[in-house]
Design an enzyme around this catalytic site. Structure first.
Site, PDB file in Angstrom:
ATOM      1  N   LYS A   1     -12.398   0.112  -2.278  1.00  0.00           N
ATOM      2  CA  LYS A   1     -11.260   0.821  -1.664  1.00  0.00           C
ATOM      3  C   LYS A   1     -11.301   2.316  -2.017  1.00  0.00           C
ATOM      4  O   LYS A   1     -10.861   3.157  -1.226  1.00  0.00           O
ATOM      5  CB  LYS A   1      -9.954   0.163  -2.085  1.00  0.00           C
ATOM      6  CG  LYS A   1      -9.783  -1.235  -1.502  1.00  0.00           C
ATOM      7  CD  LYS A   1      -9.499  -1.202   0.003  1.00  0.00           C
ATOM      8  CE  LYS A   1     -10.375  -2.077   0.827  1.00  0.00           C
ATOM      9  NZ  LYS A   1     -10.072  -2.031   2.277  1.00  0.00           N
TER      10      LYS A   1
ATOM     11  N   TYR B   1     -13.627  -4.766  -5.810  1.00  0.00           N
ATOM     12  CA  TYR B   1     -12.656  -4.459  -4.743  1.00  0.00           C
ATOM     13  C   TYR B   1     -12.100  -3.042  -4.926  1.00  0.00           C
ATOM     14  O   TYR B   1     -12.034  -2.270  -3.960  1.00  0.00           O
ATOM     15  CB  TYR B   1     -11.525  -5.487  -4.765  1.00  0.00           C
ATOM     16  CG  TYR B   1     -10.449  -5.210  -3.736  1.00  0.00           C
ATOM     17  CD1 TYR B   1     -10.650  -5.513  -2.393  1.00  0.00           C
ATOM     18  CD2 TYR B   1      -9.237  -4.628  -4.102  1.00  0.00           C
ATOM     19  CE1 TYR B   1      -9.664  -5.242  -1.443  1.00  0.00           C
ATOM     20  CE2 TYR B   1      -8.255  -4.359  -3.168  1.00  0.00           C
ATOM     21  CZ  TYR B   1      -8.468  -4.668  -1.837  1.00  0.00           C
ATOM     22  OH  TYR B   1      -7.502  -4.400  -0.894  1.00  0.00           O
TER      23      TYR B   1
HETATM   24  N1  LIG Z   1      -2.578  -7.503   1.615  1.00  0.00           N
HETATM   25  C1  LIG Z   1      -2.485  -6.546   0.717  1.00  0.00           C
HETATM   26  O1  LIG Z   1      -1.654  -6.611  -0.206  1.00  0.00           O
HETATM   27  C2  LIG Z   1      -3.343  -5.312   0.833  1.00  0.00           C
HETATM   28  C3  LIG Z   1      -3.125  -4.290  -0.106  1.00  0.00           C
HETATM   29  C4  LIG Z   1      -3.908  -3.150  -0.030  1.00  0.00           C
HETATM   30  C5  LIG Z   1      -4.864  -3.026   0.960  1.00  0.00           C
HETATM   31  N2  LIG Z   1      -5.060  -4.038   1.856  1.00  0.00           N
HETATM   32  C6  LIG Z   1      -6.123  -3.868   2.861  1.00  0.00           C
HETATM   33  O2  LIG Z   1      -5.620  -4.203   4.140  1.00  0.00           O
HETATM   34  C7  LIG Z   1      -6.690  -4.714   4.958  1.00  0.00           C
HETATM   35  C8  LIG Z   1      -6.265  -6.004   5.600  1.00  0.00           C
HETATM   36  O3  LIG Z   1      -5.967  -6.954   4.568  1.00  0.00           O
HETATM   37  P1  LIG Z   1      -5.077  -8.261   4.822  1.00  0.00           P
HETATM   38  O4  LIG Z   1      -4.164  -8.369   3.661  1.00  0.00           O
HETATM   39  O5  LIG Z   1      -4.527  -8.259   6.183  1.00  0.00           O
HETATM   40  O6  LIG Z   1      -6.204  -9.389   4.651  1.00  0.00           O
HETATM   41  P2  LIG Z   1      -6.357 -10.795   5.399  1.00  0.00           P
HETATM   42  O7  LIG Z   1      -5.032 -11.338   5.761  1.00  0.00           O
HETATM   43  O8  LIG Z   1      -7.264 -11.593   4.544  1.00  0.00           O
HETATM   44  O9  LIG Z   1      -7.111 -10.399   6.773  1.00  0.00           O
HETATM   45  C9  LIG Z   1      -8.382  -9.832   6.722  1.00  0.00           C
HETATM   46  C10 LIG Z   1      -8.951  -9.711   8.115  1.00  0.00           C
HETATM   47  O10 LIG Z   1     -10.290  -9.206   8.019  1.00  0.00           O
HETATM   48  C11 LIG Z   1     -11.166 -10.124   8.675  1.00  0.00           C
HETATM   49  N3  LIG Z   1     -12.486 -10.187   8.057  1.00  0.00           N
HETATM   50  C12 LIG Z   1     -12.800 -10.371   6.764  1.00  0.00           C
HETATM   51  N4  LIG Z   1     -14.128 -10.463   6.602  1.00  0.00           N
HETATM   52  C13 LIG Z   1     -14.682 -10.330   7.842  1.00  0.00           C
HETATM   53  C14 LIG Z   1     -16.003 -10.362   8.334  1.00  0.00           C
HETATM   54  N5  LIG Z   1     -17.053 -10.563   7.540  1.00  0.00           N
HETATM   55  N6  LIG Z   1     -16.210 -10.182   9.658  1.00  0.00           N
HETATM   56  C15 LIG Z   1     -15.154 -10.008  10.477  1.00  0.00           C
HETATM   57  N7  LIG Z   1     -13.875  -9.993  10.075  1.00  0.00           N
HETATM   58  C16 LIG Z   1     -13.637 -10.153   8.775  1.00  0.00           C
HETATM   59  C17 LIG Z   1     -10.465 -11.465   8.556  1.00  0.00           C
HETATM   60  O11 LIG Z   1     -11.015 -12.379   9.472  1.00  0.00           O
HETATM   61  P3  LIG Z   1     -10.958 -13.969   9.125  1.00  0.00           P
HETATM   62  O12 LIG Z   1      -9.521 -14.348   9.260  1.00  0.00           O
HETATM   63  O13 LIG Z   1     -11.862 -14.607  10.110  1.00  0.00           O
HETATM   64  O14 LIG Z   1     -11.456 -14.109   7.711  1.00  0.00           O
HETATM   65  C18 LIG Z   1      -9.023 -11.072   8.826  1.00  0.00           C
HETATM   66  O15 LIG Z   1      -8.808 -10.882  10.196  1.00  0.00           O
HETATM   67  C19 LIG Z   1      -7.902  -4.855   4.027  1.00  0.00           C
HETATM   68  O16 LIG Z   1      -8.795  -3.763   4.235  1.00  0.00           O
HETATM   69  C20 LIG Z   1      -7.305  -4.795   2.642  1.00  0.00           C
HETATM   70  O17 LIG Z   1      -8.219  -4.303   1.681  1.00  0.00           O
HETATM   71  C21 LIG Z   1      -4.327  -5.181   1.815  1.00  0.00           C
END
Ligand SMILES: NC(=O)c1ccc[n+]([C@@H]2O[C@H](COP(=O)([O-])OP(=O)(O)OC[C@H]3O[C@@H](n4cnc5c(N)ncnc54)[C@H](OP(=O)(O)O)[C@@H]3O)[C@@H](O)[C@H]2O)c1
Length: 257
Positions: A157, A153
């Site tokens: 990133k 991961y």
């Molecule tokens: N949350 C954190 O603390 C955090 C910190 C740093 C960076 N980020 C970054 O922020 C971004 C969003 O993260 P989040 O926390 O919102 O994650 P999340 O709640 O798990 O949401 C991820 C989203 O991506 C979609 N997705 C994943 N795999 C996919 C695929 N194969 N095809 C189509 N859609 C897909 C998911 O769809 P489904 O619901 O259908 O799976 C969901 O809509 C990511 O790039 C992550 O690396 C998050």
């Protein structure tokens, strides 16, 4: 008002950024992996102007998403948000034989960037964990190394940050920036995540549409609307070209000049 496409916006930060933008009167096109998730997405944000459907784990799905996005575009901004986290207990291979984390987190934003008509601005979701990323392309598909989900991961990133800066350099007319949203309690972040959820979607929405001079530059890395240092390797032009070349080789599609 702008028209913004957000990948991976069926829940979490993508949906939250969509809500912020729609509430400000922008036109928002969301994206979900399949029809059932698209129904959830429409229900979650009925004001959205559309939901593009496709699974970003496979190159065929990436190409379907790009084609639908082009049909719904052009866009003033695209937020490359879709991602999967660091908890996969073993290497998961995609239909193309790639490591799942690499395919969704790195190849998908690369290929969508290469295929979709050039938008006004580009935003890529990075993470504070990118600083622990390994700035090499020795074994990006985890075929030889023992699997380590957190490292895979972090690497992904870092590569997203490299991609944001590479595009900023290649396409000077298109502001391209990376965002660290903080560690927040989405599904990915987990219930114990300590940072402020309300701030987590703000910077990517701001970079997508704001006329604030701080939001209209290119090649920046931001945390809560302020610049923050990125891993130095992300600025390394040789490494940027190496990553672009590697992704182009896998996908069979070059980033247009
Ligand atoms: N949350 C954190 O603390 C955090 C910190 C740093 C960076 N980020 C970054 O922020 C971004 C969003 O993260 P989040 O926390 O919102 O994650 P999340 O709640 O798990 O949401 C991820 C989203 O991506 C979609 N997705 C994943 N795999 C996919 C695929 N194969 N095809 C189509 N859609 C897909 C998911 O769809 P489904 O619901 O259908 O799976 C969901 O809509 C990511 O790039 C992550 O690396 C998050």
């Amino acid at each position: 008002m702008g028209r913004v496409f957000i990948t991976g916006s069926s829940e979490g930060l993508g949906l939250m950024a969509g809500r912020l933008l729609a509430a400000d009167g922008h036109s928002v096109v969301l994206h979900a992996r399949n029809k059932a998730r698209a129904d959830d997405t429409r229900a979650a944000l009925p004001q959205a102007d559309g939901v593009v459907i496709g699974d970003l784990a496979g190159m065929a799905g990436m190409r379907q998403v790009a084609a639908q996005a082009d049909a719904a575009g052009p866009f003033d901004a695209i937020i490359h948000n879709a991602g999967i986290g660091y908890r996969e207990p073993r290497r998961v291979a995609t239909e193309d034989g790639l490591a799942h984390v690499f395919a969704v987190n790195v190849l998908a934003p690369y290929l969508l960037t290469a295929l979709i008509e050039r938008p006004g601005r580009l935003v890529y979701l990075s993470s504070g964990m990118h600083r622990g990323g390994d700035a090499r392309l020795d074994d990006p598909q985890w075929e030889r190394r023992r699997w380590n989900g957190a490292q895979a991961y972090a690497d992904s990133k870092l590569f997203d940050t490299v991609l944001a800066f590479a595009v900023a350099r290649r396409w000077p007319g298109v502001p391209s920036n990376a965002v660290e949203p903080g560690w927040v309690p989405t599904r990915m972040g987990g219930p114990g995540a300590p940072d402020d959820m309300s701030l987590a979607p703000v910077t990517q929405a701001w970079l997508a549409v704001s006329d604030d001079p701080a939001a209209t530059g290119t090649g920046g890395y931001f945390y809560h609307q302020r610049p923050r240092d990125a891993h130095p390797a992300a600025r390394d032009v040789r490494f940027q070209e190496e990553l672009l070349g590697y992704c182009a080789g896998i996908a069979g599609t070059e980033l247009p000049r």
